[in-house]
Write a protein that holds these residues in place. Structure first.
Motif, PDB file in Angstrom:
ATOM      1  N   MET A 246      90.350  40.924  60.099  1.00  0.00           N
ATOM      2  CA  MET A 246      89.488  41.107  58.921  1.00  0.00           C
ATOM      3  C   MET A 246      89.781  42.466  58.284  1.00  0.00           C
ATOM      4  N   THR A 247      89.510  42.576  56.994  1.00  0.00           N
ATOM      5  CA  THR A 247      89.765  43.801  56.244  1.00  0.00           C
ATOM      6  C   THR A 247      88.452  44.378  55.743  1.00  0.00           C
ATOM      7  N   ILE A 248      88.268  45.658  56.004  1.00  0.00           N
ATOM      8  CA  ILE A 248      87.059  46.345  55.551  1.00  0.00           C
ATOM      9  C   ILE A 248      87.471  47.461  54.601  1.00  0.00           C
ATOM     10  N   THR A 249      86.785  47.527  53.489  1.00  0.00           N
ATOM     11  CA  THR A 249      87.047  48.559  52.485  1.00  0.00           C
ATOM     12  C   THR A 249      85.796  49.409  52.318  1.00  0.00           C
ATOM     13  N   ILE A 250      85.969  50.714  52.431  1.00  0.00           N
ATOM     14  CA  ILE A 250      84.846  51.639  52.294  1.00  0.00           C
ATOM     15  C   ILE A 250      85.198  52.671  51.225  1.00  0.00           C
ATOM     16  N   ASP A 251      84.518  52.603  50.101  1.00  0.00           N
ATOM     17  CA  ASP A 251      84.754  53.521  48.984  1.00  0.00           C
ATOM     18  C   ASP A 251      86.241  53.622  48.635  1.00  0.00           C
ATOM     19  N   GLY A 252      86.909  52.459  48.593  1.00  0.00           N
ATOM     20  CA  GLY A 252      88.311  52.416  48.202  1.00  0.00           C
ATOM     21  C   GLY A 252      89.309  52.552  49.332  1.00  0.00           C
ATOM     22  N   ARG A 253      88.859  52.908  50.525  1.00  0.00           N
ATOM     23  CA  ARG A 253      89.758  53.031  51.680  1.00  0.00           C
ATOM     24  C   ARG A 253      89.681  51.749  52.494  1.00  0.00           C
ATOM     25  N   SER A 254      90.813  51.089  52.689  1.00  0.00           N
ATOM     26  CA  SER A 254      90.842  49.793  53.390  1.00  0.00           C
ATOM     27  C   SER A 254      91.596  49.904  54.701  1.00  0.00           C
ATOM     28  N   GLY A 255      91.234  49.035  55.619  1.00  0.00           N
ATOM     29  CA  GLY A 255      91.917  48.987  56.904  1.00  0.00           C
ATOM     30  C   GLY A 255      91.624  47.693  57.618  1.00  0.00           C
ATOM     31  N   PRO A 256      92.573  47.234  58.474  1.00  0.00           N
ATOM     32  CA  PRO A 256      92.364  45.994  59.238  1.00  0.00           C
ATOM     33  C   PRO A 256      91.607  46.247  60.539  1.00  0.00           C
ATOM     34  N   PHE A 257      90.767  45.314  60.909  1.00  0.00           N
ATOM     35  CA  PHE A 257      90.033  45.371  62.172  1.00  0.00           C
ATOM     36  C   PHE A 257      90.178  44.017  62.837  1.00  0.00           C
ATOM     37  N   SER A 258      90.550  44.022  64.116  1.00  0.00           N
ATOM     38  CA  SER A 258      90.845  42.768  64.817  1.00  0.00           C
ATOM     39  C   SER A 258      89.617  42.117  65.416  1.00  0.00           C
ATOM     40  N   GLN A 259      88.496  42.841  65.455  1.00  0.00           N
ATOM     41  CA  GLN A 259      87.286  42.275  66.049  1.00  0.00           C
ATOM     42  C   GLN A 259      86.063  42.823  65.331  1.00  0.00           C
ATOM     43  N   PRO A 260      84.909  42.204  65.516  1.00  0.00           N
ATOM     44  CA  PRO A 260      83.694  42.708  64.861  1.00  0.00           C
ATOM     45  C   PRO A 260      83.433  44.169  65.209  1.00  0.00           C
ATOM     46  N   VAL A 261      83.050  44.937  64.223  1.00  0.00           N
ATOM     47  CA  VAL A 261      82.764  46.360  64.428  1.00  0.00           C
ATOM     48  C   VAL A 261      81.451  46.704  63.729  1.00  0.00           C
ATOM     49  N   THR A 262      80.843  47.773  64.179  1.00  0.00           N
ATOM     50  CA  THR A 262      79.629  48.242  63.514  1.00  0.00           C
ATOM     51  C   THR A 262      80.005  49.004  62.246  1.00  0.00           C
ATOM     52  N   VAL A 263      79.049  49.114  61.356  1.00  0.00           N
ATOM     53  CA  VAL A 263      79.255  49.887  60.131  1.00  0.00           C
ATOM     54  C   VAL A 263      79.626  51.322  60.478  1.00  0.00           C
ATOM     55  N   ASP A 264      78.979  51.894  61.485  1.00  0.00           N
ATOM     56  CA  ASP A 264      79.242  53.265  61.896  1.00  0.00           C
ATOM     57  C   ASP A 264      80.700  53.432  62.327  1.00  0.00           C
ATOM     58  N   THR A 265      81.215  52.504  63.146  1.00  0.00           N
ATOM     59  CA  THR A 265      82.600  52.583  63.617  1.00  0.00           C
ATOM     60  C   THR A 265      83.579  52.450  62.458  1.00  0.00           C
ATOM     61  N   ALA A 266      83.297  51.534  61.540  1.00  0.00           N
ATOM     62  CA  ALA A 266      84.179  51.336  60.395  1.00  0.00           C
ATOM     63  C   ALA A 266      84.247  52.590  59.531  1.00  0.00           C
ATOM     64  N   ILE A 267      83.096  53.228  59.311  1.00  0.00           N
ATOM     65  CA  ILE A 267      83.073  54.444  58.495  1.00  0.00           C
ATOM     66  C   ILE A 267      83.847  55.564  59.172  1.00  0.00           C
ATOM     67  N   LYS A 268      83.628  55.749  60.478  1.00  0.00           N
ATOM     68  CA  LYS A 268      84.322  56.820  61.203  1.00  0.00           C
ATOM     69  C   LYS A 268      85.828  56.581  61.249  1.00  0.00           C
ATOM     70  N   THR A 269      86.251  55.311  61.267  1.00  0.00           N
ATOM     71  CA  THR A 269      87.677  54.988  61.309  1.00  0.00           C
ATOM     72  C   THR A 269      88.344  55.211  59.962  1.00  0.00           C
ATOM     73  N   LEU A 270      87.711  54.732  58.899  1.00  0.00           N
ATOM     74  CA  LEU A 270      88.323  54.791  57.578  1.00  0.00           C
ATOM     75  C   LEU A 270      88.001  56.068  56.815  1.00  0.00           C
ATOM     76  N   TYR A 271      86.917  56.735  57.204  1.00  0.00           N
ATOM     77  CA  TYR A 271      86.477  57.902  56.438  1.00  0.00           C
ATOM     78  C   TYR A 271      86.114  59.045  57.390  1.00  0.00           C
ATOM     79  N   PRO A 272      87.086  59.512  58.203  1.00  0.00           N
ATOM     80  CA  PRO A 272      86.776  60.562  59.189  1.00  0.00           C
ATOM     81  C   PRO A 272      86.448  61.914  58.559  1.00  0.00           C
ATOM     82  N   ASP A 273      86.853  62.109  57.303  1.00  0.00           N
ATOM     83  CA  ASP A 273      86.628  63.388  56.638  1.00  0.00           C
ATOM     84  C   ASP A 273      85.424  63.353  55.700  1.00  0.00           C
ATOM     85  N   LEU A 274      84.500  62.476  55.967  1.00  0.00           N
ATOM     86  CA  LEU A 274      83.304  62.366  55.136  1.00  0.00           C
ATOM     87  C   LEU A 274      82.567  63.700  55.121  1.00  0.00           C
TER      88      LEU A 274
END
Length: 285
Positions: free
Chosen positions: A1-29
């Motif tokens: 599955m593909t998750i996009t957060i504020d224009g940053r996209s990345g693939p995830f192979s399994q269900p993830v929490t919103v928190d994990t997705a944000i930390k993965t795609l947007y570590p410099d928040l």
């Protein structure tokens, strides 16, 4: 599955929490994430994503982020007050600047009381206790708040047109909050309590600099107006939303409005007399 957060996209192979997705795609928040928007829906950090999603991060810079943070901090102070003053109910009265004014029912808070309560809150935050969500039936929620002496909540829920409610639990305390919550108490480190007899002011993070508590608003006339309003409400037997619902259901709402208007007219007459007594030649509104 593909998750996009504020224009940053990345693939995830399994269900993830919103928190994990944000930390993965947007570590410099620049500011801590407090939730996410999926369209118009607010997702908690613990929400599990199971398919493609396009999200926007919610931080304290957003109005919804401030609501989420305040909600969690309110739970922390409710938990601290329950442990420190088990026989008194904490009443959240009204906003004041970037803070919330509160009172303990039947108790005048002293500065040492407020200092101790703040220390209790910081201990709860250090322990990073989880907020767990539970789905209760209307009957279960009403019964719990009746048993625990929170009749204002039980009466209010009785008017809500839902069969189930999301109830949050933390440290053995159950509370009903309308809206998203943070995962744990450890995410609310920025705040300050200030004595404002007979209650206290809980200062939230400063909107301009969320790493620091906001400065207190000094507004004695503002507080006096709220105190007068609370007195009127007590006299009229309508101190909370549940009282107002009861008035409407019993057909007494029109009388309530008429008495309020009479009190308002009285205050205007007193104001006019005060102006006359001062021999004022100019009035600025």
């Amino acid at each position: 599955m593909t998750i996009t957060i504020d224009g940053r996209s990345g693939p995830f192979s399994q269900p993830v929490t919103v928190d994990t997705a944000i930390k993965t795609l947007y570590p410099d928040l620049p500011l801590p994430a407090l939730g996410a928007l999926s369209g118009s829906a607010v997702l908690e950090l613990g929400h599990v994503l199971t398919g493609d999603a396009a999200l926007s991060v919610i931080t304290y810079a957003h109005e919804e982020g401030r609501r989420i943070y305040e909600r969690a901090l309110r739970f922390v102070i409710l938990l601290a007050a329950k442990h420190r003053f088990p026989d008194a109910q904490l009443h959240i009265e009204h906003s004041m600047g970037q803070g919330v004014y509160m009172e303990l029912d039947g108790m005048r808070l002293t500065p040492p009381d407020v200092i101790t309560l703040e220390e209790d809150m910081r201990q709860i935050i250090r322990e990073d206790l989880p907020f767990s969500q539970h789905r209760w039936t209307r009957e279960e929620a009403i019964e719990y708040f009746e048993i625990t002496g929170q009749t204002d909540k039980s009466r209010l829920l009785g008017y809500r047109p839902y069969d189930h409610f999301n109830i949050y639990e933390c440290g053995g305390l159950h509370e009903y909050f309308y809206g998203a919550m943070l995962p744990s108490t450890g995410l609310t480190p920025v705040f300050r309590l200030q004595p404002r007899p007979p209650g206290m002011l809980m200062l939230l993070p400063d909107q301009a600099n969320p790493s620091q508590p906001a400065r207190p608003l000094i507004a004695p006339k503002h507080m006096a107006a709220f105190a007068q309003s609370n007195y009127w409400c007590d006299v009229l037997g309508c101190s909370m939303a549940a009282d107002l619902n009861d008035l409407i259901a019993s057909g007494g709402f029109r009388d309530f409005i008429r008495v309020n208007e009479a009190l308002h007219d009285k205050s205007l007459a007193e104001l006019a007399q005060d102006i006359v007594n001062r021999d004022a030649r100019a009035i600025f509104i």
